[in-house]
Each structure stands twice: as C-alpha cells, then as structure tokens.
Design an enzyme around this catalytic site. Structure first.
Site, PDB file in Angstrom:
ATOM      1  N   GLU A  29       0.829  -1.215   0.000  1.00 46.30           N
ATOM      2  CA  GLU A  29       0.000   0.000   0.000  1.00 46.30           C
ATOM      3  C   GLU A  29       0.862   1.263   0.000  1.00 46.30           C
ATOM      4  O   GLU A  29       2.063   1.220   0.266  1.00 46.30           O
ATOM      5  CB  GLU A  29      -0.929  -0.001   1.217  1.00 46.30           C
ATOM      6  CG  GLU A  29      -0.185  -0.080   2.544  1.00 46.30           C
ATOM      7  CD  GLU A  29      -0.854   0.699   3.649  1.00 46.30           C
ATOM      8  OE1 GLU A  29      -1.223   1.870   3.430  1.00 46.30           O
ATOM      9  OE2 GLU A  29      -0.986   0.139   4.748  1.00 46.30           O
TER      10      GLU A  29
ATOM     11  N   LYS B 148      -5.429  10.803   1.078  1.00 39.61           N
ATOM     12  CA  LYS B 148      -5.515   9.479   1.704  1.00 39.61           C
ATOM     13  C   LYS B 148      -6.832   8.867   1.248  1.00 39.61           C
ATOM     14  O   LYS B 148      -7.901   9.374   1.573  1.00 39.61           O
ATOM     15  CB  LYS B 148      -5.459   9.640   3.224  1.00 39.61           C
ATOM     16  CG  LYS B 148      -5.648   8.343   4.008  1.00 39.61           C
ATOM     17  CD  LYS B 148      -5.470   8.606   5.502  1.00 39.61           C
ATOM     18  CE  LYS B 148      -5.996   7.459   6.341  1.00 39.61           C
ATOM     19  NZ  LYS B 148      -5.910   7.745   7.792  1.00 39.61           N
TER      20      LYS B 148
ATOM     21  N   VAL C 245      -5.187   0.383   3.485  1.00 39.23           N
ATOM     22  CA  VAL C 245      -5.386  -1.072   3.492  1.00 39.23           C
ATOM     23  C   VAL C 245      -6.675  -1.403   2.736  1.00 39.23           C
ATOM     24  O   VAL C 245      -6.710  -2.317   1.901  1.00 39.23           O
ATOM     25  CB  VAL C 245      -5.459  -1.604   4.944  1.00 39.23           C
ATOM     26  CG1 VAL C 245      -6.004  -3.035   4.971  1.00 39.23           C
ATOM     27  CG2 VAL C 245      -4.082  -1.543   5.598  1.00 39.23           C
TER      28      VAL C 245
ATOM     29  N   ASP D 113     -15.860   6.441  15.043  1.00 42.90           N
ATOM     30  CA  ASP D 113     -14.686   6.295  14.183  1.00 42.90           C
ATOM     31  C   ASP D 113     -14.192   4.854  14.160  1.00 42.90           C
ATOM     32  O   ASP D 113     -13.513   4.398  15.071  1.00 42.90           O
ATOM     33  CB  ASP D 113     -13.563   7.254  14.624  1.00 42.90           C
ATOM     34  CG  ASP D 113     -12.432   7.314  13.605  1.00 42.90           C
ATOM     35  OD1 ASP D 113     -12.482   6.567  12.599  1.00 42.90           O
ATOM     36  OD2 ASP D 113     -11.503   8.120  13.800  1.00 42.90           O
TER      37      ASP D 113
ATOM     38  N   SER E 126     -12.338   2.309  11.276  1.00 40.62           N
ATOM     39  CA  SER E 126     -11.718   2.318   9.947  1.00 40.62           C
ATOM     40  C   SER E 126     -12.529   1.511   8.945  1.00 40.62           C
ATOM     41  O   SER E 126     -13.024   0.422   9.250  1.00 40.62           O
ATOM     42  CB  SER E 126     -10.310   1.740  10.044  1.00 40.62           C
ATOM     43  OG  SER E 126      -9.724   1.702   8.765  1.00 40.62           O
TER      44      SER E 126
ATOM     45  N   ASP F 297     -11.197  -0.007   6.814  1.00 41.84           N
ATOM     46  CA  ASP F 297     -10.410  -1.243   6.629  1.00 41.84           C
ATOM     47  C   ASP F 297     -11.244  -2.452   7.070  1.00 41.84           C
ATOM     48  O   ASP F 297     -11.223  -3.503   6.419  1.00 41.84           O
ATOM     49  CB  ASP F 297      -9.132  -1.230   7.486  1.00 41.84           C
ATOM     50  CG  ASP F 297      -8.056  -0.286   6.953  1.00 41.84           C
ATOM     51  OD1 ASP F 297      -8.266   0.338   5.901  1.00 41.84           O
ATOM     52  OD2 ASP F 297      -6.997  -0.187   7.615  1.00 41.84           O
TER      53      ASP F 297
ATOM     54  N   LYS G 269      -3.109  -1.228  14.655  1.00 39.84           N
ATOM     55  CA  LYS G 269      -2.284  -0.235  15.330  1.00 39.84           C
ATOM     56  C   LYS G 269      -2.674  -0.131  16.810  1.00 39.84           C
ATOM     57  O   LYS G 269      -3.844  -0.167  17.159  1.00 39.84           O
ATOM     58  CB  LYS G 269      -2.374   1.103  14.610  1.00 39.84           C
ATOM     59  CG  LYS G 269      -1.486   1.071  13.353  1.00 39.84           C
ATOM     60  CD  LYS G 269      -1.460   2.379  12.614  1.00 39.84           C
ATOM     61  CE  LYS G 269      -2.616   2.496  11.686  1.00 39.84           C
ATOM     62  NZ  LYS G 269      -2.526   1.704  10.469  1.00 39.84           N
TER      63      LYS G 269
HETATM   64  N1  PSU Z   1       0.336   0.570   8.639  1.00 34.36           N
HETATM   65  C1  PSU Z   1       1.378   1.369   9.006  1.00 34.36           C
HETATM   66  N2  PSU Z   1       1.212   2.721   8.832  1.00 34.36           N
HETATM   67  C2  PSU Z   1       0.077   3.270   8.292  1.00 34.36           C
HETATM   68  C3  PSU Z   1      -1.012   2.421   7.898  1.00 34.36           C
HETATM   69  C4  PSU Z   1      -0.820   1.075   8.094  1.00 34.36           C
HETATM   70  O1  PSU Z   1       2.412   0.899   9.491  1.00 34.36           O
HETATM   71  O2  PSU Z   1      -0.003   4.497   8.146  1.00 34.36           O
HETATM   72  C5  PSU Z   1      -2.263   3.032   7.272  1.00 34.36           C
HETATM   73  C6  PSU Z   1      -3.013   2.009   6.405  1.00 34.36           C
HETATM   74  O3  PSU Z   1      -3.123   2.563   5.105  1.00 34.36           O
HETATM   75  C7  PSU Z   1      -4.387   1.880   7.047  1.00 34.36           C
HETATM   76  C8  PSU Z   1      -4.564   3.257   7.608  1.00 34.36           C
HETATM   77  O4  PSU Z   1      -5.381   1.510   6.137  1.00 34.36           O
HETATM   78  O5  PSU Z   1      -3.269   3.498   8.196  1.00 34.36           O
HETATM   79  C9  PSU Z   1      -5.708   3.317   8.605  1.00 34.36           C
HETATM   80  O6  PSU Z   1      -6.194   4.622   8.622  1.00 34.36           O
HETATM   81  P1  PSU Z   1      -7.586   4.962   9.383  1.00 34.36           P
HETATM   82  O7  PSU Z   1      -7.332   4.563  10.807  1.00 34.36           O
HETATM   83  O8  PSU Z   1      -7.765   6.453   9.218  1.00 34.36           O
HETATM   84  O9  PSU Z   1      -8.647   4.172   8.720  1.00 34.36           O
HETATM   85 MN    MN Z   2     -11.374   6.742  10.712  1.00 30.96          MN
END
Ligand code: PSU
Ligand code: MN
Length: 305
Positions: free
Chosen positions: A26, A87, A107, A139, A141, A143, A160
């Site tokens: 990605e 993004k 992702v 909130d 994701s 994903d 994460k």
């Molecule tokens: N893994 C990492 N760093 C990142 C991400 C994943 O080590 O920045 C990214 C991925 O693209 C994932 C996104 O889909 O963070 C999630 O963002 P959000 O929580 O806003 O959905």
């Molecule tokens: Mn979000």
C-alpha cells in the site's frame, strides 16, 4: 475482473498472466505513516524484500487519476514527497480518478484494487480498526468493513496499538474475517509483540498459511484473511515507553481537535517524534518483516495451484 481501468506495470502484468507470486503493497503508510525521505527508502526496500523472497511487488496508488498497480520510481517519489497526496479509502476512488488527482491507497482501497486484478497477498504494517472513543465518535476504519467483503490475504502486525484492540477483534469476528497468528497465539500489538489479546489459530509455516488460503478460496468466501505477524520481542518498542507515549498522544490529539482520517497519521507522527525515531525504526521493521512473509506465502500458494 475490474469494473474500472487499472494500469498494471509490465512486470506485474506479466507475473499475473503467468501465475507468478505477486504481493501488493500500500501507499498510505508511505505517504501518511512515515516521514520523508525515510519513507522513500522504505518503499524501495519493501519492493526488494518481496523480490528477494521470490515474489513480484505491486505497490498501489492513484497517480494523476490513474489507478496504478506497480509504480515507477518517479511515481514512488511523488507519493513519498508530495504534499498534495490524498488518503484514499475505497469510496474516494471514483472522485480521485474522475478529477485526475493523486492519492495514496489505504489497506481498504489497496485490498479492493489488488483483489480486482487477481493478487492474493498484501503486506502492510498495522491495520486500521475501532478507535478508542468510537462509542462517541463512530470512528471505525473502513479497513474493517472492506476486509469483511474482499477476498485477499493481508499480512500485518495486528492493528495499530493506538486503537481499541479488543473491540477491533470483536468486529473482525462479526465481519467473518479469519485471523491467523503466525507462530503465535497472541494477537500482535503493532509496535509491541503482544497486544495482550489471544487468538484462536496459530499457524507455523508459510506453507500451512497457503493451504488455509487455498481452502478459503475453494469455499468461495468473500472475506479477507489476516495473517498476524508479530515483531520479535528484542525489536519491539519498550513497553513502558509505549504506554507513556500512547497516553500522551491520545491527550495531544484530543487537545488539537484531531479527528477522522487525520487521527492515525497524527498519532503515528507523535510516536515517531516523542520516541526520537525509535517507533519509526519499529514501524519499518514491522512492515519489512510483513513484506518478506507475504512473499513467502505467495510463493507457496502459487506452488499449490
Ligand atoms: N500501517 C502502518 N502505517 C500506516 C497504515 C498502516 O504501518 O499508516 C495506514 C493504512 O493505510 C491503514 C490506515 O489503512 O493506516 C488506517 O487509517 P484509518 O485509521 O484512518 O482508517
Ligand atoms: Mn477513521
């Protein structure tokens, strides 16, 4: 087959046409998860990690309105250094393409695009999930919902650690996403080896993972499979430091009024700054290790066919 135009690099095109192992990578973690210029080096290293483990890398992004699978050096440079790089979740793809702009895929959107061209394996760092205050902010994701309806295998170091990990695991169960611990029964914690939560399935070799993926495919399931690959204990972020920075980061995000899609990049950057680069080192180790494992699984899967 994709219902929209996707531009594959000649190498990816050839690999897919001849059934060679391919690993999707990605671009959001490059554009919004890691600082420049380290991120450009990481993007290049990830591709060589995949190659040296026998597969063809396919980094995905949208460049001037074109969905690309397999990027050129100048595409990578643009994603890594650009300030005007959006993004992109899956919902954003029609807009970015029609407007002819440039963006990095998360992702979720990487999974959708990779799956549409027949790629089976995808490596990232840590998945998105349910945020800690989701009961108030909603909130969560995209994903998660995307992994619930996209048949692809994603190698990650769990989700994460800034997230609500147990809530995320519950959502993955609801969405029907199989989670396999690679050589562990503990769900990894991204910067940490162990998030403190248990998994039901431990799988010990790339071949065993490939056999499960083949079975999943034969059952025609439309869900993703997560291969949770922990960082080794010697390389993880020290636990006390992790706890301290996480607490401070969540407070800082709240004070700065950070919400929505800025939340994850803000907290990752906070970690990188406050740990003086230590979390950056861990993040890089995590993604590179996942890229290697994804390539090894892709090789076994193509041998099984
Ligand atoms: N893994 C990492 N760093 C990142 C991400 C994943 O080590 O920045 C990214 C991925 O693209 C994932 C996104 O889909 O963070 C999630 O963002 P959000 O929580 O806003 O959905
Ligand atoms: Mn979000």
């Amino acid at each position: 087959m994709p219902t929209y135009a996707v531009s594959k690099s000649p190498e990816v095109q050839e690999a897919l046409a001849s059934g060679k192992p391919v690993v999707a990578l990605e671009s959001t973690l490059i554009a919004h998860g890691l600082p420049y210029p380290e991120n450009l080096q990481v993007a290049t290293d990830l591709e060589s990690d995949v190659r040296s483990n026998g597969a063809v890398p396919a980094t995905i992004a949208v460049i001037n309105g074109v969905i690309k699978v397999g990027l050129t050096t100048s595409d990578l440079e643009m994603i890594a250094s650009g300030s005007d790089v959006a993004k992109l979740g899956p919902r954003d793809l029609p807009a970015i393409v029609a407007l002819g702009k440039t963006g990095a895929t998360t992702v979720a959107s990487t999974s959708v695009i990779a799956q549409s061209v027949g790629i089976k394996l995808f490596a990232t760092g840590g998945l998105g999930g349910v945020h800690r205050d989701a009961n108030q902010t909603y909130d969560e994701s995209t994903d998660l919902t995307t992994l619930g309806n996209t048949p692809i295998a994603v190698v990650s170091a769990g989700v994460k650690s800034i997230l609500d990990v147990p809530a995320t695991l519950e959502r993955l169960e609801t969405l029907g996403v199989l989670v396999l611990g690679f050589q562990t029964k503990k769900f990894p914690g991204f910067y940490l080896t162990d998030s403190g939560y248990d998994l039901e399935w431990q799988v010990d070799s790339p071949l065993a993972v490939a056999q499960i993926l083949k079975q999943h495919e034969q059952m025609k399931y439309q869900t993703a499979t997560i291969i949770a690959n922990p960082i080794s204990e010697e390389l993880q972020l020290p636990k006390a430091l992790h706890e301290q920075i996480l607490t401070a980061g969540l407070v800082a995000a709240k004070q700065a009024g950070i919400t929505g899609k800025q939340a994850t990049p803000f907290l990752l950057e906070f970690f990188h700054r406050e740990t003086k680069g230590e979390s950056l080192r861990v993040n890089i180790d995590v993604v590179r290790s996942n890229a290697r494992l994804a390539a090894q699984i892709a090789v076994k899967l193509s041998e099984l066919k």
